[in-house]
Design an enzyme around this catalytic site. Structure first.
Site, PDB file in Angstrom:
ATOM      1  N   HIS A 183       0.859  -1.187   0.000  1.00 54.94           N
ATOM      2  CA  HIS A 183       0.000   0.000   0.000  1.00 54.94           C
ATOM      3  C   HIS A 183       0.896   1.238   0.000  1.00 54.94           C
ATOM      4  O   HIS A 183       1.694   1.445   0.915  1.00 54.94           O
ATOM      5  CB  HIS A 183      -0.933  -0.004   1.212  1.00 54.94           C
ATOM      6  N   ALA A 184       0.727   2.068  -1.010  1.00 50.82           N
ATOM      7  CA  ALA A 184       1.692   3.118  -1.324  1.00 50.82           C
ATOM      8  C   ALA A 184       1.899   4.116  -0.192  1.00 50.82           C
ATOM      9  O   ALA A 184       3.022   4.551   0.065  1.00 50.82           O
ATOM     10  CB  ALA A 184       1.248   3.849  -2.592  1.00 50.82           C
ATOM     11  N   ARG A 185       0.835   4.519   0.467  1.00 51.34           N
ATOM     12  CA  ARG A 185       0.932   5.611   1.433  1.00 51.34           C
ATOM     13  C   ARG A 185       1.519   5.199   2.773  1.00 51.34           C
ATOM     14  O   ARG A 185       1.778   6.048   3.640  1.00 51.34           O
ATOM     15  CB  ARG A 185      -0.448   6.228   1.649  1.00 51.34           C
ATOM     16  N   GLU A 186       1.743   3.904   2.975  1.00 48.17           N
ATOM     17  CA  GLU A 186       2.193   3.402   4.272  1.00 48.17           C
ATOM     18  C   GLU A 186       3.723   3.459   4.355  1.00 48.17           C
ATOM     19  O   GLU A 186       4.413   2.444   4.425  1.00 48.17           O
ATOM     20  CB  GLU A 186       1.649   1.988   4.482  1.00 48.17           C
ATOM     21  N   ARG A 238      -3.132   4.911  -2.341  1.00 51.90           N
ATOM     22  CA  ARG A 238      -2.995   3.594  -1.717  1.00 51.90           C
ATOM     23  C   ARG A 238      -2.627   2.492  -2.713  1.00 51.90           C
ATOM     24  O   ARG A 238      -1.874   1.569  -2.388  1.00 51.90           O
ATOM     25  CB  ARG A 238      -4.329   3.245  -1.047  1.00 51.90           C
ATOM     26  N   ASN A 254      -3.395  -5.739  -2.082  1.00 56.03           N
ATOM     27  CA  ASN A 254      -3.718  -6.687  -1.020  1.00 56.03           C
ATOM     28  C   ASN A 254      -5.161  -7.178  -1.093  1.00 56.03           C
ATOM     29  O   ASN A 254      -5.682  -7.712  -0.121  1.00 56.03           O
ATOM     30  CB  ASN A 254      -3.437  -6.076   0.356  1.00 56.03           C
ATOM     31  N   ARG A 255      -5.787  -6.981  -2.235  1.00 60.14           N
ATOM     32  CA  ARG A 255      -7.064  -7.633  -2.562  1.00 60.14           C
ATOM     33  C   ARG A 255      -6.926  -8.401  -3.871  1.00 60.14           C
ATOM     34  O   ARG A 255      -7.922  -8.872  -4.415  1.00 60.14           O
ATOM     35  CB  ARG A 255      -8.193  -6.599  -2.720  1.00 60.14           C
ATOM     36  N   GLU A 382       0.826  -4.576  11.352  1.00 60.12           N
ATOM     37  CA  GLU A 382       0.395  -3.188  11.135  1.00 60.12           C
ATOM     38  C   GLU A 382       1.132  -2.305  12.135  1.00 60.12           C
ATOM     39  O   GLU A 382       0.870  -2.350  13.335  1.00 60.12           O
ATOM     40  CB  GLU A 382      -1.119  -3.062  11.329  1.00 60.12           C
TER      41      GLU A 382
END
Length: 419
Positions: A183-186, A238, A254-255, A382
């Site tokens: 996920h890009a923003r993480e 994301r 991730n889906r 997480e």
């Protein structure tokens, strides 16, 4: 010259961020007191105009959502109509992000001037800097480090893996496979992966026990196109970046894994943040992770994927509230990580299956690693929230990644003990 370069890059950083400035966007914490209010929030989360950062199942944990200016009045009116408690925690996301961007640019420039490596743990680094660091390690430690270009992203960026061993020349060892940044923003997730690499390679003596009978394979940025896009154009992006339609780009990686793909918790609407993709493994980035997982089948004992945020250690299943028959193996490893972090810093991690701690979401890499690639332990970690969630400050990076390493080390020790 350094001052001129610094000023130029700082200005360019602000200009890049202005592609989507988030000016006037607000972030809310919403406190659902009962199941009706939680179900209301779940319905609101289906509206693509609202960006729900998280959706914890527990009633004592706030749900966080970002809302653009045109929707704020109606959003607040709806919450008041149903007497749902909420609080604005950021009145202007654009202003917050701009300040953070300036500080990150400043810290990156200082790191380039002051450190011998391409990365530091005082700034969030760009994808080319991350790849350069891997190459530096391969050159400095050729007997213990191998770097490979495992494939290309949609926008033709190199996805590099680093394999770390103890240099004894033995092949066929068991493997711990770690990835981050799907996920890009993480941003804190790739930083966490880099710190694991740093500990295993540059602090080898202290961590040699983790490499005696195991090799580590690490992919620090699964989604480099999206990651770069968050640095240049839209900080809260994301998904991946492959176009889906004339209106929308990107798939939620991730889906996108082919294990109960699209059954629950994933959107068929291409503009949604949780869009499942046109098909399972529609993205070159998820295909690459799939191929890595399958190539390690039999040797792979622990799959760990780093995300943010929420202080969770999650394991299968994500597609159902049922637990796998051998769920205790996952739980034992995750609990070891949570206990080590709690003892070290006092931070509490919630442990459990993804669906029972949060909500069902099919097509995740952790379910695929366990259900198809047969890794006996598969965990999603997480990392903690920083700032308003996905935006830790630069001075939070080192505390967060050192704490994360404490948990990862304890989980690795448990896996090595069990397998």
């Amino acid at each position: 010259m350094f001052v001129k370069t610094c000023l130029l890059l700082l200005v360019c950083g602000v200009a890049a961020l202005s592609a989507q400035s988030y000016d006037g966007y607000k972030i809310y914490d919403i406190y659902a007191r009962n199941n009706f209010e939680k179900q209301l929030l779940l319905r609101l989360a289906n509206n693509v105009d609202y960006d729900f950062f998280d959706m914890p199942r527990a009633l004592d944990v706030a749900t966080r959502v970002m809302v653009q200016p045109k929707d704020q009045e109606s959003f607040e009116e709806l919450l008041r109509r149903f007497a749902v408690n909420f609080m604005v925690i950021d009145n202007n996301v654009g202003n917050t992000l701009q300040q953070q961007q300036l500080e990150n640019q400043r810290q990156r420039l200082m790191a380039q001037r002051d450190t011998k490596r391409s990365i530091s743990f005082t700034a969030f680094h760009r994808h080319d800097e991350i790849n350069a660091y891997l190459d530096e390690l391969a050159k400095a430690y050729p007997s213990r480090v191998t770097v490979k270009t495992a494939g290309k992203s949609y926008e033709n960026r190199d996805l590099k893996t680093i394999t770390i061993s103890n240099g004894d020349g033995k092949s066929g060892k068991n493997v711990i496979f770690l990835d981050a940044g799907i996920h890009a923003r993480e941003w804190i997730a790739p930083a966490g992966a880099l710190y694991v690499i740093y500990q295993l390679v540059e602090n080898f003596v202290a961590n040699a026990d983790l490499l005696k009978n195991y090799d580590w394979v690490i992919l620090p940025v699964v989604n480099p196109d999206g990651y770069e896009y968050t640095h240049t154009s839209s900080r809260m992006w994301r998904k991946t970046r492959k176009p889906v339609s004339s209106a929308c780009s990107g798939t939620d990686g991730n889906r996108n894994f082919d294990f109960h793909w699209g059954e629950v918790g994933a959107s068929s609407f291409s503009c949604a943040d949780t869009y499942k993709g046109t098909t399972a493994f529609s993205e070159p980035e998820t295909q690459l992770v799939r191929d890595l997982l399958l190539s390690l089948q039999g040797r792979g004992k622990f799959y760990l994927t780093l995300h943010s945020y929420g202080n969770y250690l999650l394991y299968p299943w994500g597609w159902t509230s049922d637990l796998p028959a051998d769920w205790r193996a996952h739980d034992e490893v995750a609990q070891a990580g949570a206990a080590a972090i709690k003892a070290s810093t006092g931070t509490k991690y919630t442990v459990g299956s993804s669906t029972n701690v949060l909500y069902a979401a099919a097509g995740g890499s952790d379910d695929y690693a366990f259900g198809v690639a047969k890794f006996p332990v598969s965990v999603t970690m997480e990392l903690p929230a920083g700032g308003t969630g996905f935006d830790p400050s630069t001075d939070q990076i080192l505390p967060f990644v050192t704490e994360t390493w404490t948990g990862i080390r304890a989980m690795a020790e448990k896996v090595i003990q069990k397998y």
